[in-house]
Scaffold this motif. Sequence first.
Motif, PDB file in Angstrom:
ATOM      1  N   THR A 103       7.160  -2.008   1.153  1.00  0.00           N
ATOM      2  CA  THR A 103       5.808  -2.548   1.341  1.00  0.00           C
ATOM      3  C   THR A 103       5.295  -3.105   0.025  1.00  0.00           C
ATOM      4  O   THR A 103       5.442  -2.486  -1.013  1.00  0.00           O
ATOM      5  N   PRO A 104       4.678  -4.264   0.067  1.00  0.00           N
ATOM      6  CA  PRO A 104       4.245  -4.859  -1.202  1.00  0.00           C
ATOM      7  C   PRO A 104       3.116  -4.067  -1.881  1.00  0.00           C
ATOM      8  O   PRO A 104       2.334  -3.397  -1.227  1.00  0.00           O
ATOM      9  N   ASN A 105       3.109  -4.182  -3.192  1.00  0.00           N
ATOM     10  CA  ASN A 105       2.055  -3.584  -4.020  1.00  0.00           C
ATOM     11  C   ASN A 105       0.696  -4.141  -3.584  1.00  0.00           C
ATOM     12  O   ASN A 105       0.442  -5.336  -3.679  1.00  0.00           O
ATOM     13  N   GLU A 138      -1.682   4.852  -7.537  1.00  0.00           N
ATOM     14  CA  GLU A 138      -0.227   4.671  -7.579  1.00  0.00           C
ATOM     15  C   GLU A 138       0.276   4.445  -6.150  1.00  0.00           C
ATOM     16  O   GLU A 138       1.131   3.590  -5.897  1.00  0.00           O
ATOM     17  N   ALA A 139      -0.306   5.209  -5.211  1.00  0.00           N
ATOM     18  CA  ALA A 139       0.096   5.057  -3.808  1.00  0.00           C
ATOM     19  C   ALA A 139      -0.159   3.623  -3.340  1.00  0.00           C
ATOM     20  O   ALA A 139       0.672   3.023  -2.652  1.00  0.00           O
ATOM     21  N   LEU A 140      -1.301   3.058  -3.751  1.00  0.00           N
ATOM     22  CA  LEU A 140      -1.608   1.675  -3.352  1.00  0.00           C
ATOM     23  C   LEU A 140      -0.602   0.693  -3.945  1.00  0.00           C
ATOM     24  O   LEU A 140      -0.203  -0.273  -3.286  1.00  0.00           O
ATOM     25  N   THR A 141      -0.215   0.941  -5.180  1.00  0.00           N
ATOM     26  CA  THR A 141       0.762   0.018  -5.775  1.00  0.00           C
ATOM     27  C   THR A 141       2.112   0.147  -5.067  1.00  0.00           C
ATOM     28  O   THR A 141       2.927  -0.759  -5.108  1.00  0.00           O
ATOM     29  N   ALA A 142       2.323   1.285  -4.410  1.00  0.00           N
ATOM     30  CA  ALA A 142       3.558   1.442  -3.622  1.00  0.00           C
ATOM     31  C   ALA A 142       3.342   0.988  -2.179  1.00  0.00           C
ATOM     32  O   ALA A 142       4.185   1.202  -1.320  1.00  0.00           O
ATOM     33  N   GLY A 143       2.180   0.394  -1.926  1.00  0.00           N
ATOM     34  CA  GLY A 143       1.943  -0.210  -0.616  1.00  0.00           C
ATOM     35  C   GLY A 143       1.392   0.731   0.441  1.00  0.00           C
ATOM     36  O   GLY A 143       1.562   0.490   1.630  1.00  0.00           O
ATOM     37  N   SER A 144       0.694   1.804   0.028  1.00  0.00           N
ATOM     38  CA  SER A 144       0.164   2.744   1.028  1.00  0.00           C
ATOM     39  C   SER A 144      -0.871   2.045   1.916  1.00  0.00           C
ATOM     40  O   SER A 144      -1.434   1.003   1.560  1.00  0.00           O
ATOM     41  N   MET A 183       2.735   8.471   7.006  1.00  0.00           N
ATOM     42  CA  MET A 183       1.560   7.604   6.988  1.00  0.00           C
ATOM     43  C   MET A 183       1.840   6.298   6.220  1.00  0.00           C
ATOM     44  O   MET A 183       1.414   5.227   6.583  1.00  0.00           O
ATOM     45  N   ASP A 184       2.654   6.446   5.138  1.00  0.00           N
ATOM     46  CA  ASP A 184       2.928   5.239   4.374  1.00  0.00           C
ATOM     47  C   ASP A 184       3.938   4.346   5.072  1.00  0.00           C
ATOM     48  O   ASP A 184       4.790   4.809   5.793  1.00  0.00           O
ATOM     49  N   ALA A 185       3.824   3.088   4.771  1.00  0.00           N
ATOM     50  CA  ALA A 185       4.810   2.156   5.301  1.00  0.00           C
ATOM     51  C   ALA A 185       6.086   2.282   4.455  1.00  0.00           C
ATOM     52  O   ALA A 185       6.135   3.051   3.516  1.00  0.00           O
ATOM     53  N   LEU A 208      -7.216   5.512   1.156  1.00  0.00           N
ATOM     54  CA  LEU A 208      -7.347   6.961   1.148  1.00  0.00           C
ATOM     55  C   LEU A 208      -7.335   7.473  -0.290  1.00  0.00           C
ATOM     56  O   LEU A 208      -6.391   7.229  -1.041  1.00  0.00           O
ATOM     57  N   GLY A 209      -8.405   8.169  -0.655  1.00  0.00           N
ATOM     58  CA  GLY A 209      -8.493   8.668  -2.026  1.00  0.00           C
ATOM     59  C   GLY A 209      -8.190  10.141  -2.137  1.00  0.00           C
ATOM     60  O   GLY A 209      -7.949  10.649  -3.231  1.00  0.00           O
ATOM     61  N   THR A 210      -8.207  10.859  -1.033  1.00  0.00           N
ATOM     62  CA  THR A 210      -8.071  12.323  -1.102  1.00  0.00           C
ATOM     63  C   THR A 210      -6.666  12.759  -1.545  1.00  0.00           C
ATOM     64  O   THR A 210      -6.503  13.827  -2.108  1.00  0.00           O
TER      65      THR A 210
END
Length: 379
Positions: A7-9, A254-260, A1-3, A246-248
């Motif tokens: 992927t930028p933060n 942390e996932a968002l900072t890794a570009g999720s 699912m993640d790029a 996605l919060g679940t």
Amino acid sequence: MDAAATTPNALAGFKRLTIKIGSALLVDGATGKLRKDWLAGLAEDIAALKSGGCELVIVSSGAISLGRRLLGLTGKALTLEQSQAAASAGQIALSQAWTEHLGHHGIVTGQILLTPNITEERRYFLNARTTVNTLLGLGAVPIINENDSVATAEIRYGDNDRLSARVATMIEADALVLLSDVDGLYTAPPARDPAARHIPEVAEITAEIEAMAGGAASHLSRGGMTTKLEAGKIATKAGTAMLIALGTRDHPLEALTAGSRHTLFLPAPTTTAARKRWIMGTLDIAGHITIDDGAVRALKQGRSLLPIGVLKVTGNFARGDTVAILDLEGREIARGLAGLDREMADRVKGQKSDLIRDLLGPDTRTELVHRDNLVLLTA
Ligand code: GLU
């Protein structure tokens, strides 16, 4: 699912964040219990962002869901009285959970329960904003929810999506992050349409974008994609970006900072919005301008303040200073940036616009406060 890892933060550059956590993330739908491991992971993410220099305000749902189980309210739909009782019992459990989990990282929490009148009425608004800002200044993390146990049906948000947008704009957050059970906006609700495509970025919430949101909501949370888009309109119009992510999953920030994957709603590119926000925030009022009823009506219709409606000018302001605009009862009804200095304003007050150039010279402006520089404080 993640790029890919490159992927930028997604949170880069945001210094002040409001994070909205939905009930379905915090509370297990089947057991009604707090999802402690998940919250522990989120608390770690919050601590990491904070040590990276970010200020965070949390808008947390979950009071009603937690309170239901505590009070043994197992029926499917709760009456208003039952939800208010559930909110009352559950809010204590919710605050305890936040205090405990953030406390593990040495972070102090402050609780603020809001109702719409607090975010809409200026006196309360300023007070609530000062409290949040003071908590942030002291290094604490404010935890905010709607005051569900006293808010009546007519005067409540009912969903924390819009409440969190009001909070984000109140504190001039750079971004609002809605942690949800979906990773963003799709061209159609993905549960109904398997061909639905994810939309990574929305420049403007148009009717076409709104049509993509279904009305669906989970039974624990009140907001669906529709209230999220309403929140997006509130936030982006005031110059705050919004992300739906996605919060679940564990460690959602942390996932968002890794570009999720997420949807980013860009803040409206209007300098007027930013200027108005800034005017609202000015505490240093250099002068007061009292205006007649006709001018009050004109301002409410979105017009500029012209000298003809001005009865009295006090204070000592230069052009560009912030002035408070008062009605005949002395109530502050608007605030704006003066287009003329105090001495000029005094000379032209009560005068028709076409006489002003005779009085002040051909190059002068004729509005005392231009509508782009004016913010109404009442409806
Ligand atoms: N304020 C409600 C609660 O804490 C939740 C509202 C929502 O789910 O958006 O239970």
